[in-house]
Design a protein around this motif. Sequence first.
Motif, PDB file in Angstrom:
ATOM      1  N   ASP A   1      43.550  35.583  39.079  1.00 28.25           N
ATOM      2  CA  ASP A   1      42.241  34.943  38.935  1.00 28.25           C
ATOM      3  C   ASP A   1      41.248  35.948  38.336  1.00 28.25           C
ATOM      4  OD1 ASP A   1      39.385  34.395  40.087  1.00 28.25           O
ATOM      5  OD2 ASP A   1      40.454  32.493  40.219  1.00 28.25           O
ATOM      6  N   PRO A   2      40.604  35.634  37.198  1.00 27.79           N
ATOM      7  CA  PRO A   2      39.672  36.573  36.570  1.00 27.79           C
ATOM      8  C   PRO A   2      38.526  37.007  37.481  1.00 27.79           C
ATOM      9  CG  PRO A   2      40.242  34.814  35.049  1.00 27.79           C
ATOM     10  CD  PRO A   2      40.809  34.425  36.381  1.00 27.79           C
ATOM     11  N   GLU A   3      37.983  36.064  38.250  1.00 31.21           N
ATOM     12  CA  GLU A   3      36.879  36.413  39.141  1.00 31.21           C
ATOM     13  C   GLU A   3      37.341  37.371  40.244  1.00 31.21           C
ATOM     14  OE1 GLU A   3      34.941  32.921  40.538  1.00 31.21           O
ATOM     15  OE2 GLU A   3      34.164  32.382  38.546  1.00 31.21           O
ATOM     16  N   GLU A   4      38.577  37.183  40.729  1.00 27.60           N
ATOM     17  CA  GLU A   4      39.118  38.097  41.733  1.00 27.60           C
ATOM     18  C   GLU A   4      39.330  39.487  41.135  1.00 27.60           C
ATOM     19  OE1 GLU A   4      42.623  36.630  43.601  1.00 27.60           O
ATOM     20  OE2 GLU A   4      41.648  34.836  44.438  1.00 27.60           O
ATOM     21  N   ALA A   5      39.767  39.525  39.889  1.00 24.65           N
ATOM     22  CA  ALA A   5      39.973  40.817  39.219  1.00 24.65           C
ATOM     23  C   ALA A   5      38.651  41.548  39.048  1.00 24.65           C
ATOM     24  CB  ALA A   5      40.640  40.593  37.856  1.00 24.65           C
ATOM     25  N   ILE A   6      37.617  40.820  38.671  1.00 26.35           N
ATOM     26  CA  ILE A   6      36.282  41.428  38.546  1.00 26.35           C
ATOM     27  C   ILE A   6      35.789  41.924  39.902  1.00 26.35           C
ATOM     28  CG2 ILE A   6      33.850  40.816  38.217  1.00 26.35           C
ATOM     29  CD1 ILE A   6      35.072  41.459  35.620  1.00 26.35           C
ATOM     30  N   ALA A   7      36.073  41.147  40.948  1.00 28.53           N
ATOM     31  CA  ALA A   7      35.649  41.538  42.299  1.00 28.53           C
ATOM     32  C   ALA A   7      36.380  42.795  42.760  1.00 28.53           C
ATOM     33  CB  ALA A   7      35.892  40.398  43.281  1.00 28.53           C
ATOM     34  N   LYS A   8      37.672  42.930  42.397  1.00 28.45           N
ATOM     35  CA  LYS A   8      38.451  44.098  42.809  1.00 28.45           C
ATOM     36  C   LYS A   8      37.882  45.400  42.264  1.00 28.45           C
ATOM     37  CE  LYS A   8      43.002  42.001  43.577  1.00 28.45           C
ATOM     38  NZ  LYS A   8      44.412  41.922  43.089  1.00 28.45           N
ATOM     39  N   VAL A   9      37.250  45.325  41.097  1.00 28.81           N
ATOM     40  CA  VAL A   9      36.683  46.537  40.502  1.00 28.81           C
ATOM     41  C   VAL A   9      35.192  46.660  40.801  1.00 28.81           C
ATOM     42  CG1 VAL A   9      38.435  46.601  38.695  1.00 28.81           C
ATOM     43  CG2 VAL A   9      36.263  45.429  38.249  1.00 28.81           C
ATOM     44  N   GLY A  10      34.696  45.805  41.704  1.00 31.16           N
ATOM     45  CA  GLY A  10      33.321  45.926  42.180  1.00 31.16           C
ATOM     46  C   GLY A  10      32.249  45.535  41.185  1.00 31.16           C
ATOM     47  N   LEU A  11      32.535  44.535  40.328  1.00 31.99           N
ATOM     48  CA  LEU A  11      31.565  44.170  39.288  1.00 31.99           C
ATOM     49  C   LEU A  11      31.153  42.697  39.347  1.00 31.99           C
ATOM     50  CD1 LEU A  11      32.831  46.079  36.119  1.00 31.99           C
ATOM     51  CD2 LEU A  11      30.843  46.598  37.531  1.00 31.99           C
ATOM     52  N   THR A  12      31.259  42.087  40.509  1.00 35.72           N
ATOM     53  CA  THR A  12      30.876  40.683  40.626  1.00 35.72           C
ATOM     54  C   THR A  12      29.450  40.456  40.165  1.00 35.72           C
ATOM     55  OG1 THR A  12      32.423  40.321  42.464  1.00 35.72           O
ATOM     56  CG2 THR A  12      30.617  38.748  42.218  1.00 35.72           C
ATOM     57  N   ASP A  13      28.557  41.389  40.522  1.00 38.62           N
ATOM     58  CA  ASP A  13      27.148  41.221  40.142  1.00 38.62           C
ATOM     59  C   ASP A  13      26.890  41.533  38.671  1.00 38.62           C
ATOM     60  OD1 ASP A  13      27.700  43.900  40.425  1.00 38.62           O
ATOM     61  OD2 ASP A  13      25.747  44.418  41.271  1.00 38.62           O
ATOM     62  N   ARG A  14      27.907  42.047  37.973  1.00 38.46           N
ATOM     63  CA  ARG A  14      27.770  42.352  36.541  1.00 38.46           C
ATOM     64  C   ARG A  14      28.648  41.448  35.688  1.00 38.46           C
ATOM     65  NH1 ARG A  14      23.973  46.287  34.705  1.00 38.46           N
ATOM     66  NH2 ARG A  14      23.549  47.698  36.446  1.00 38.46           N
ATOM     67  N   ALA A  15      29.225  40.414  36.290  1.00 35.96           N
ATOM     68  CA  ALA A  15      30.188  39.558  35.596  1.00 35.96           C
ATOM     69  C   ALA A  15      29.606  38.919  34.344  1.00 35.96           C
ATOM     70  CB  ALA A  15      30.711  38.476  36.537  1.00 35.96           C
ATOM     71  N   GLY A  16      28.298  38.645  34.338  1.00 38.16           N
ATOM     72  CA  GLY A  16      27.661  37.990  33.195  1.00 38.16           C
ATOM     73  C   GLY A  16      27.095  38.945  32.174  1.00 38.16           C
ATOM     74  N   ASN A  17      27.289  40.241  32.362  1.00 38.92           N
ATOM     75  CA  ASN A  17      26.757  41.242  31.431  1.00 38.92           C
ATOM     76  C   ASN A  17      27.693  41.470  30.249  1.00 38.92           C
ATOM     77  OD1 ASN A  17      24.870  41.485  33.469  1.00 38.92           O
ATOM     78  ND2 ASN A  17      24.817  43.710  33.402  1.00 38.92           N
ATOM     79  N   TYR A  18      27.085  41.726  29.093  1.00 46.10           N
ATOM     80  CA  TYR A  18      27.861  42.106  27.917  1.00 46.10           C
ATOM     81  C   TYR A  18      28.112  43.612  27.958  1.00 46.10           C
ATOM     82  CZ  TYR A  18      26.843  37.467  26.086  1.00 46.10           C
ATOM     83  OH  TYR A  18      26.774  36.101  25.921  1.00 46.10           O
TER      84      TYR A  18
END
Length: 405
Positions: free
Chosen positions: A290-307
């Motif tokens: 899951d892409p969102e889970e992968a982003i969460a694993k690296v601690g970037l949930t709050d930056r998911a929408g950043n370029y």
Amino acid sequence: MAGKGDNISVLWKIMQALDEEQVENGISEAMETLLKSIEAESAAVWIKNPENKHIYCIVSVGEDNLTGFSIEYGQGLVGEACDSTEMTSVSDAANDERFPAGKDEVSGIEMKNVVFVPMTLRKETVGCIEIINRAKSGEFSDEDKYIMHSLAGLIPMVIEEKGYNYAAQTEKKVIMSLRGVKKDYPSGMDVVHILKGVDLDVYENELLVILGESGCGKSTLLNIIGGMDSLTEGSITVDGKDFSHPTEKELVDFRRDSIGFIFQSYNLMPNLTALENVRFIAEICKNPGDPEEAIAKVGLTDRAGNYPSMMSGGQQQRVSIARAIVKNPRIILADEPTAALDFTTGQEVLVLIEELIASSKTSVVMVTHNVEIAKMANRVVRVRNGKISSIRINSWPMKAADIVW
């Protein structure tokens, strides 16, 4: 330096120490007595394990610690000493090519000089004593040599008598095997030989670090492992099946489904957000996470929408890691993943890689110039002039959070 009048006293202290019930403690005390006698900084005891053809450091004393490291039979100076019956010495390690920049290739220990004394039992060499950075220059005295050879004779007797066995690592599953791999590139009318016959296995669930100077062939080796380059000669097997000359479709499938990539330059798509970069990779894989889970694993949930342009180098590298792990790959290739980062951010990236290996069966093959990073590896491969010059196993890898460079 032990003189004729006190070498008997030194030997008596060594023999008393070796009478200790706990083998490693006794050897450690004996080695400390030796160090004080011959005025050296550090020393280590290496023993051969015929069952898995590795040589293990069981005791290390002094300023530097080699305990937990291991090499394969015949590799490096330790391997040579454990196959010899004669003392081996390097008086000026700074000018010896076997010590890049004057340092031990795996531990990073600053080497001034080093001596290896073979340990024999019933005329068979079963290991060696390594003595690092003797304070005084010149040859050892006859008294010093007598003490060193006496200790080298006593240790294997004690090990045999007390039934000491080193608990070697459990064998891991081999994902990929390279045998006799060569890689040539045309250069005008000539041919440049980059890899000159490499034998290497990649195990499941390990961190394999590849060290080497610029131009030695380590990046070419990484590219061949990842299916980004083809071999000129030799063979490759993946899960026991021949993969030496795959078709274009087999290569595409292999890179897409089995290999993750972490690059020094991040290689993110600038017009996609962090989450979109990860989702794009997930959409083309066979068995993605899951892409969102992968982003969460690296601690970037709050930056998911950043370029990418809105993120720091460390944050971009975290996205790169998320993009690699969302594929659920067999192997992740990391090419100098901390080179462009400051120490704190680089350490954070290493912690993420450490956690990834601990929580999955994925292996990470990392190319780096940083000898300190090798301390957290399960195995360390040194490439020199297109060949593997040594492979060492670290039975007790350091935690990434404890590494300093």
